[in-house]
Structures are given as C-alpha cells and as structure tokens.
Scaffold this motif. Structure first.
Motif, PDB file in Angstrom:
ATOM      1  N   ALA A 271      -1.447 -10.328   1.877  1.00 42.58           N
ATOM      2  CA  ALA A 271      -0.957 -11.393   2.739  1.00 42.58           C
ATOM      3  C   ALA A 271       0.540 -11.240   2.962  1.00 42.58           C
ATOM      4  O   ALA A 271       1.278 -10.744   2.105  1.00 42.58           O
ATOM      5  N   LYS A 320       1.697  -6.652   8.407  1.00 43.89           N
ATOM      6  CA  LYS A 320       1.707  -8.119   8.417  1.00 43.89           C
ATOM      7  C   LYS A 320       0.275  -8.594   8.561  1.00 43.89           C
ATOM      8  O   LYS A 320      -0.322  -8.489   9.629  1.00 43.89           O
ATOM      9  N   ASP A 321      -0.300  -9.091   7.459  1.00 42.27           N
ATOM     10  CA  ASP A 321      -1.669  -9.579   7.458  1.00 42.27           C
ATOM     11  C   ASP A 321      -2.637  -8.521   7.992  1.00 42.27           C
ATOM     12  O   ASP A 321      -2.819  -7.506   7.355  1.00 42.27           O
ATOM     13  N   ARG A 322      -3.234  -8.730   9.168  1.00 43.09           N
ATOM     14  CA  ARG A 322      -4.223  -7.797   9.699  1.00 43.09           C
ATOM     15  C   ARG A 322      -3.613  -6.577  10.394  1.00 43.09           C
ATOM     16  O   ARG A 322      -4.326  -5.643  10.734  1.00 43.09           O
TER      17      ARG A 322
END
Length: 354
Positions: A271, A320-322
């Motif tokens: 995350a 960043k995340d995905r």
C-alpha cells in the motif's frame, strides 16, 4: 468460498490472441486469489531516441503489451485461467515446471524495429545492419520457490514486411515531425520465427522481511538462454536494487523474461508509495540473431555479427498501490564489426494490477 467474476478481455489473451470465444466468456476465480495476487497488464516502449541526440539507429523502436495471470494452482485445471488457455497448456506440458510454491502464466505481443544509421539512403548499406521489423507473440510460464524463479517462454512470429515495421516507424516519424527512413525496400524477407527461452533467477539475501516495510537492497542473479531462428544465445548477469519498500519480484529490467513485474508474488500489493533505483548487467554469447545474420533460408542483407555482447543499464521504478512505472537507460557493446557507435536506448514501462 466466495467467487468473483473475472473479465476475460485480458485473461483470454493469455492463451489465444483475439479469440472470439474467449472474448465472450468469463472465468470464475477464487476471490482470495485475486485480492492477494491479481492479474495485471504491463505496457513497455523502447526507443533509441531516449538514449540521446542522433541515436535513431540500431534497435530503433519497440513496444510490448504483457498480460499476466493471477497465481495458479496449476496450468491445466486452474479456474483462474479460461478454457482456451487450459486447453493449450495441456499440449505444452513439456514447458511447465515441476512442483513449485507459486506459479503463473503470461502472454505478450511485441513489435521491434531495427534500422541502419543513415535514414536518407535508399540503396543497400552493406556495412550497416539490415532493416528489419519483427512481430512476435509469446506464452510464458513462471514458477517460484522461495527466492528462486524459473521462467520458460515460447515465442512465435514473423520477421519482414508482414511485421509492419516500415508502416509503424513511418507513422511515428510523421506524428513527431521526423524524417522517414528511405531504405525499407532493402529490409529482410518475410520469415516465420520461433524461439524457446529459459532463464533461472535468484534473489539475495535470503531474508527479505525488512525490505517490504522500509529501506533495503537486494540483488537478483540470472542465467539462461534461447534457441531458435529468431535468436540463439546463452546469457548471464545480475541486477542490484536499492530503495523504499522493495517489491517481492525478480527485477525491474523489462528486457528479460520475468524481469519486469510478471513473476509470482508471495504477498499482497504494497500500500502507498514505494520506489527504488536499479542497475543491471547482462553478458551473452550470441550464436544467431536474425536481425544481424539475415534470413535463414533466403539470401538477404547481413553483417558480421559479434558473438560476445554485453549490456548495462540503470533506472528508477516508482509504485503506488496498483500502479508501477519504470524508466531505464541501456548501453550495449557493439553488436557487429564496423558498427560506428555502441547502441544506447531507453525504455519506459507502465504496469497496473487489475
């Protein structure tokens, strides 16, 4: 266990490019598998203009779309794969690895364009490399145990006018306002190409628990080779990464199998923001390269290839995340006798978990 409906617009392409039946069906995949190990798509662009001024030569341009499955129980019966993929995998069991902790599958479609240095000449430039367009599709099988990974890819495609290298390069140069290359009438003849690639990788150090939560470093060694009329070679090298929250994968070098965000992972996505810098090196002994040696069964333009070739690169990856973005620059030794400059080119990759 709850089930989640997975669109097959991407997963179907893992087995059959553009198959109408796959596009109109759906596969049920365990929700827990998708949440921890989602499918993803990677898009990469290579261009020698990224290497600096007056670098429009050699490996001029490349683009590759890669579609990656979730982690799989197996390649022939896993519900996360569509039926066409499972059917094809039953006929390619010789390429599958043995028992591993994690495994996944990928499909990629790529085009590569190679040109000599002088764009204005229409005649055959015998002392420079041939004009060549390459259009290929690849099936890949990744298998992981702890910090070890092995990957096998089967590549099929075509070199020559059917690969549309002249048309794509011309359209891009028109869009950017550049001069068109005038010697495409001298490009290699149409020829089907086949290549089987196998590589093995290992991450160091063995204890990587600290790397996912803070500052850390790792190194990934690799060795392997390829066999086919597209390319036959043996290679070995390594990559060093330093950064914040290093990903649980096997490198950020998009030019190698499983080198860019395609390997099975052991945990969920990290995350928030993370980033790392990387340096990579690869040495190869090249037996055959169709873009330098020319057509296999027909007379065509060729140059005197150098068998020993080395490649070094450096870059930055941000996650960043995905999402993941990677920018790299590569420097190669000369690939054939008489080559004026060592090749320099850049690469940009964007990846997204689905």
């Amino acid at each position: 266990m709850r089930q989640r409906l997975v669109p097959l617009g991407l997963l179907g392409l893992l087995s059959v490019l553009g198959a109408p039946a796959a596009a109109s069906t759906a596969t049920y995949c365990p929700d827990d598998s998708l949440r921890a190990h989602p499918p993803q798509v990677n898009f990469r662009v290579d261009n020698d203009l990224f290497g600096g001024k007056a670098q429009d030569q050699g490996y001029s341009n490349g683009a590759q779309l890669t579609l990656v499955s979730p982690n799989l129980l197996d390649y022939t019966d896993d519900p996360c794969l569509p039926k066409p993929a499972r059917w094809i995998n039953r006929h390619l069991e010789q390429l599958h690895a043995g028992r591993f902790d994690q495994q996944n599958m990928l499909f990629s479609l790529a085009q590569r364009i190679y040109t000599p240095k002088d764009s204005a000449r229409q005649d055959l430039i015998e002392q420079d490399r041939p004009y060549a367009g390459v259009l290929i599709g690849s099936f890949g099988y990744n298998a992981r145990r702890d910090n070890h990974l092995q990957t096998t890819q089967l590549t099929l495609g075509v070199v020559g006018p059917w690969a549309q290298g002249k048309q794509v390069q011309g359209a891009v140069h028109d869009l950017l306002g550049g001069d068109r290359f005038q010697g495409w009438d001298n490009q290699l003849h149409n020829e089907p190409v086949l290549m089987l690639t196998h590589e093995r990788m290992q991450r160091w150090p063995a204890d990587d628990s600290h790397r996912a939560t803070g500052w850390g470093w790792d190194a990934i060694s690799h060795y392997g080779g390829a066999l086919g009329n597209l390319s036959t070679r043996a290679n070995a090298g390594a990559e060093l990464r330093v950064g914040w929250k290093l990903p649980d994968d096997f490198g950020s070098t998009p030019l190698r199998p499983a080198g860019e965000n395609t390997a099975p992972t052991r945990g969920g996505r990290t995350a928030g923001w993370s980033w790392h810098a990387f340096m990579t090196a690869n040495a190869a002994w090249v037996v055959r390269d169709i873009t330098l040696d020319g057509n296999t069964w027909r007379n065509s333009h060729r140059v005197d290839k150098r068998h020993a070739v080395a490649l070094g690169g450096y870059g930055l990856a941000v996650m960043k995340d995905r999402w993941k973005f990677a920018l790299a620059r590569y420097h190669s030794t000369r690939e054939f006798d008489g080559q004026r400059q060592p090749p320099v080119f850049g690469s940009f990759t964007i990846s997204r978990a689905l």
